[in-house]
Design an enzyme around this catalytic site. Structure first.
Site, PDB file in Angstrom:
ATOM      1  N   ASP A   1      24.385  51.887  87.223  1.00  0.00           N
ATOM      2  CA  ASP A   1      23.280  52.324  86.383  1.00  0.00           C
ATOM      3  C   ASP A   1      23.929  52.853  85.101  1.00  0.00           C
ATOM      4  O   ASP A   1      25.125  53.189  85.088  1.00  0.00           O
ATOM      5  CB  ASP A   1      22.416  53.394  87.057  1.00  0.00           C
ATOM      6  CG  ASP A   1      21.049  53.517  86.354  1.00  0.00           C
ATOM      7  OD1 ASP A   1      20.912  52.974  85.223  1.00  0.00           O
ATOM      8  OD2 ASP A   1      20.128  54.146  86.900  1.00  0.00           O
TER       9      ASP A   1
HETATM   10  C1  BGC Z   1      17.758  53.550  84.316  1.00  0.00           C
HETATM   11  C2  BGC Z   1      17.824  52.091  84.726  1.00  0.00           C
HETATM   12  C3  BGC Z   1      17.852  51.241  83.485  1.00  0.00           C
HETATM   13  C4  BGC Z   1      19.035  51.644  82.632  1.00  0.00           C
HETATM   14  C5  BGC Z   1      19.163  50.854  81.349  1.00  0.00           C
HETATM   15  C6  BGC Z   1      18.832  53.913  83.332  1.00  0.00           C
HETATM   16  O1  BGC Z   1      18.627  55.193  82.848  1.00  0.00           O
HETATM   17  O2  BGC Z   1      17.879  54.357  85.463  1.00  0.00           O
HETATM   18  O3  BGC Z   1      16.728  51.754  85.515  1.00  0.00           O
HETATM   19  O4  BGC Z   1      17.913  49.881  83.840  1.00  0.00           O
HETATM   20  O5  BGC Z   1      18.894  53.007  82.271  1.00  0.00           O
HETATM   21  O6  BGC Z   1      18.138  51.185  80.482  1.00  0.00           O
END
Ligand code: BGC
Length: 764
Positions: free
Chosen positions: A233
């Site tokens: 993530d």
């Molecule tokens: C979120 C993800 C997301 C990623 C990119 C993170 O903060 O938890 O779900 O895909 O950011 O934006």
């Protein structure tokens, strides 16, 4: 490393620095390229309910602007359709938009379990039930990948809250992890072979998910056969070397100057096996191959067609919770007046806040669509009733807004109130603290409920809200979730009977927070959250405690009615032979006078389990659409897994012989027929020297072996059959019985008995 199966010979041609670059990403939304050997960068963008891509502005290439995209219903809405085919079509449309924008991978679907209705991101997740969530996620993965775009299951795993999500340690016992939090991912991996899985930010049982070898390698790859890329993530990596060693292939976004330096140093000083980096680089190259279609075949798509699909999906997603006296669909005679109340009817809210926000190509509002669709000579009046300032209440304006709404409602033949949450109430990054609507909206509903005019309440919210405050003021209740850009039209279609509601709840709507199984331990404290309700999440927990709920899991009405008849259950094969299969069939008849859709749900409960088990668990479902008067024989299939629990002792799914309840119905609390099935299965629990007298005596082979051991040792085997003594001594391990004069067995005799029991079980 021979056993690591490097399949791309380009890996051998990469320098150490190039391998590091390839596995780190080059910026927020691109993987690293290696131009020297023609390895291009890939564009990765957010989803999951639409594309969130950025492109350089036509005027100034240094400025990025969002690419307009279709905003489909968010996951909690789509899940309420229970329709895997629809989820696949939505994903295929997102894939077409991704290809048009040159995007290779869409970061979704998200399938974390709704452990608490307060999780700020529940709108992005499907369900409290892993089977339903896993199947829908699998369908979305297939829809994306069959159209050349990589899907990324997220967030693996136990990211069930936003509070402290970067640090919180989710403390979950193995059985609960397997049965609830991993099960949906397992189903989706098995059904759809995703090309990527995204690890979560949180810690799981003491180890950050981003460096959790057991999760990322042992379970995901070795047990489930996942063969794609594990991506972090965004910002989840704390120690890149540890993450690589655990099986995390791609760090996003890259920590240039830190992670790359650490990996190179670790390879050079021998603390990181370069073979692990080779494997990660190989997986990245394979992902590039899988997505190469994206670059090769950019597509265009029809914006209007996708808008229609968004509307259709929203129509399938709304759940009709109540419909007193058949108030819906509205019958509006010419000359009548329909009052539409609620700012959310005029200013639509179609999605939640945070990384999933899609720059919609257009957005329907309930008010416009109702106005467009009402029959001629029906007057539609409107009052906002409340404000939607994300920062808070309407303050002094509340009374005036309510009074204005009451005034138009009093003059109307029927009132439709659109109420719900605002962006400030539910968003990524923050959990809610209660289930209530804002006070101004509650005041409005109470005032409208006093009038002598029928009131339809439409709820627009991505997660559960408290309905006991609303129910008394409503004659009909339609839960529309966050329906995406076509939600306004979908609601109008359903209210006016141009389509029939067909959604069913994918999560329980509780009466109050105190009843929610995780209430006492959500969201934890001091960066630790104990999942102390274990597998009793959602309906599993409400049912186990026999608690009333506002509306149960699986519930949803429509404008017709269905009968379920002639339940039959047919068992074929045997657990011992590995071919057990159970077919559950029921005849579903549309007994009303309109076409409609029914979700037939099959639940299994274990009546005599040696382990604590939920009263019932969803094990299969089918969606059937029938014309008025039409019948269909619906068959659901259950495999062995439907009857098992995760045995910590066996470290495996264990089917315990016995009698199981099989219930079929239209919700978890509207079980139309229940029957039982008795399944034979080998007793796999091992007998050990410290197994209790009862465990020996109740064991199919152990009982005889124990008697024989007593006989051979001249001991008093009568204890095995002595009921009063067994009450007292049954729980004593046999090796400890050895200490009781006359009752014991010599240690060698117990050891021999253990061996003999194992031998006989083998040969049974
Ligand atoms: C979120 C993800 C997301 C990623 C990119 C993170 O903060 O938890 O779900 O895909 O950011 O934006």
């Amino acid at each position: 490393m021979d056993d690591m199966n490097i399949i791309d010979d380009r890996v051998a041609r990469l320098t150490l620095d190039e391998k590091v670059a390839l596995t780190m990403g080059s910026d927020m939304w691109h993987t690293g390229a290696v131009q020297r050997i023609d390895v291009p960068a890939m564009t990765i963008t957010d989803g999951p309910h639409g594309l969130r891509a950025m492109r350089p502005s036509a005027d100034d290439a240094s400025i990025l602007e969002p690419v307009p995209a279709t905003c489909f219903p968010t996951a909690s809405a789509l899940a309420s359709s229970w329709d895997v085919e629809l989820a696949g079509r939505v994903a295929a449309a997102i894939a077409a938009e991704a290809r048009a924008a040159g995007v290779a991978v869409v970061l979704g679907p998200g399938l974390n379990i709704k452990r608490s209705p307060l999780c700020g991101r529940n709108f992005e997740y499907f369900s409290e039930d892993p089977l339903l969530g896993g199947r829908l996620a699998g369908a979305m993965v297939r829809g994306l990948q069959e159209n050349g775009v990589g899907a990324c299951l997220k967030h693996f795993v136990a990211n069930n809250q936003e509070t402290d999500r970067h640090r919180v340690d989710a403390i979950i016992d193995d059985r609960t992890l397997r049965e609830i939090y991993l099960a949906g991912f397992e189903t989706a991996v098995a059904e759809s072979s995703p090309w990527l899985v995204m690890c979560s930010y949180n810690v799981v049982n003491g180890e950050p998910a981003a460096s959790h070898h057991w999760l990322l390698t042992q379970v995901l790859r070795d047990e489930w056969g996942f063969d794609g890329v594990v991506v972090s993530d965004w910002g989840a990596v704390r120690d890149r070397v540890a993450s690589l060693a655990a099986g995390l292939d791609l760090e996003m976004p890259p920590h240039h100057g830190t992670s790359d330096v650490a990996v190179v140093a670790a390879v050079e000083d021998g603390s990181l096996d370069e073979g692990l980096l080779d494997v990660a680089a190989d997986r990245l190259l394979r992902l590039l191959e899988r997505t190469r279609q994206t670059g090769a075949a950019p597509s265009t798509y029809d914006v209007d067609e996708h808008h229609e699909l968004a509307r259709a999906a929203a129509r399938r997603s709304a759940v009709l919770l109540r419909n007193d006296d058949g108030l819906l669909p509205l019958t509006l005679r010419s000359g009548s007046t329909l009052a539409v109340v609620g700012e959310l009817a005029r200013t639509p809210r179609c999605q939640g806040g945070g990384s999933s926000q899609v720059p919609a190509t257009r957005v329907d509002s309930v008010l416009d669509e109702v106005r467009a669709l009402v029959p001629d000579l029906v007057e539609v009046t409107f009052a906002p009733g409340y404000g939607v300032d994300p920062e808070g209440e309407d303050g002094d304006d509340t009374d005036a807004l309510v009074a204005q709404a009451v005034a138009i409602a009093a003059e109307a033949d029927v009132v439709v109130v659109v109420a719900g949450l605002t962006d400030g109430d539910e968003t990524e990054g923050r959990d809610r603290t209660h289930l209530d609507l804002r006070a101004g909206q509650l005041q409005l509903l109470a005032a409208l409920g006093q009038l002598d005019v029928p009131v339809v309440v439409v709820v627009v919210a991505g997660s559960a809200i408290a309905l006991p405050q609303i129910d008394p003021h409503a004659d009909a209740l339609l839960y529309a979730w966050l329906g995406g850009q076509g939600g306004g039209r979908a609601i109008a279609d359903l209210l006016l009977g141009r389509a029939s509601p067909s959604g069913c709840l994918a999560e329980t709507l509780p009466r109050r927070m105190e009843d929610v199984p995780s209430y006492l331990s959500f969201p934890g404290e001091e960066s630790r959250v104990h999942h102390s309700e274990r597998m009793f999440v959602g309906y599993r927990g409400f049912d186990a405690r026999n608690l009333d709920v506002a509306y149960p899991f699986g519930h949803g009405l429509t404008y017709t009615t269905f009968a379920h008849d002639d339940l039959t259950v047919e068992v074929t094969g045997l657990e011992a032979d590995g071919d057990l299969a159970v077919r559950v069939s029921v005849t579903v008849t549309n007994t009303g006078d309109r076409a409609g859709t029914e979700v037939v749900q099959v639940y299994v409960g274990d009546l005599q389990a040696s382990a604590a088990r939920p009263v019932r668990e969803l094990r299969d479902f089918r969606v059937v659409t029938l014309a008025a008067g039409e019948s269909e024989r619906v068959t659901c299939h259950l495999d062995r897994r439907a009857f098992t629990f995760w045995s910590v002792l066996l470290h495996d799914w264990y089917l315990e012989a016995g009698t199981f309840d099989i219930a079929v119905g239209a919700s978890s609390r509207d079980l139309r027929h229940t029957t039982t099935v008795t399944l034979d299965a080998p007793d796999r629990r091992p007998l050990r020297t410290d197994s209790t007298l009862d465990e020996w005596a109740d064991h199919p082979v152990g009982n005889a072996v124990l008697r024989e051991a007593y006989e051979a040792a001249d001991g008093w085997g009568g204890i095995v059959d002595n009921a009063p003594l067994r009450v007292m001594m049954g729980g004593v391990p046999v090796d400890r019985l050895a200490m009781f004069p006359g009752l014991g067995l010599p240690p060698e005799a117990i050891a021999d008995a253990v061996e003999e029991a194992a031998r006989r079980r083998e040969h049974n």
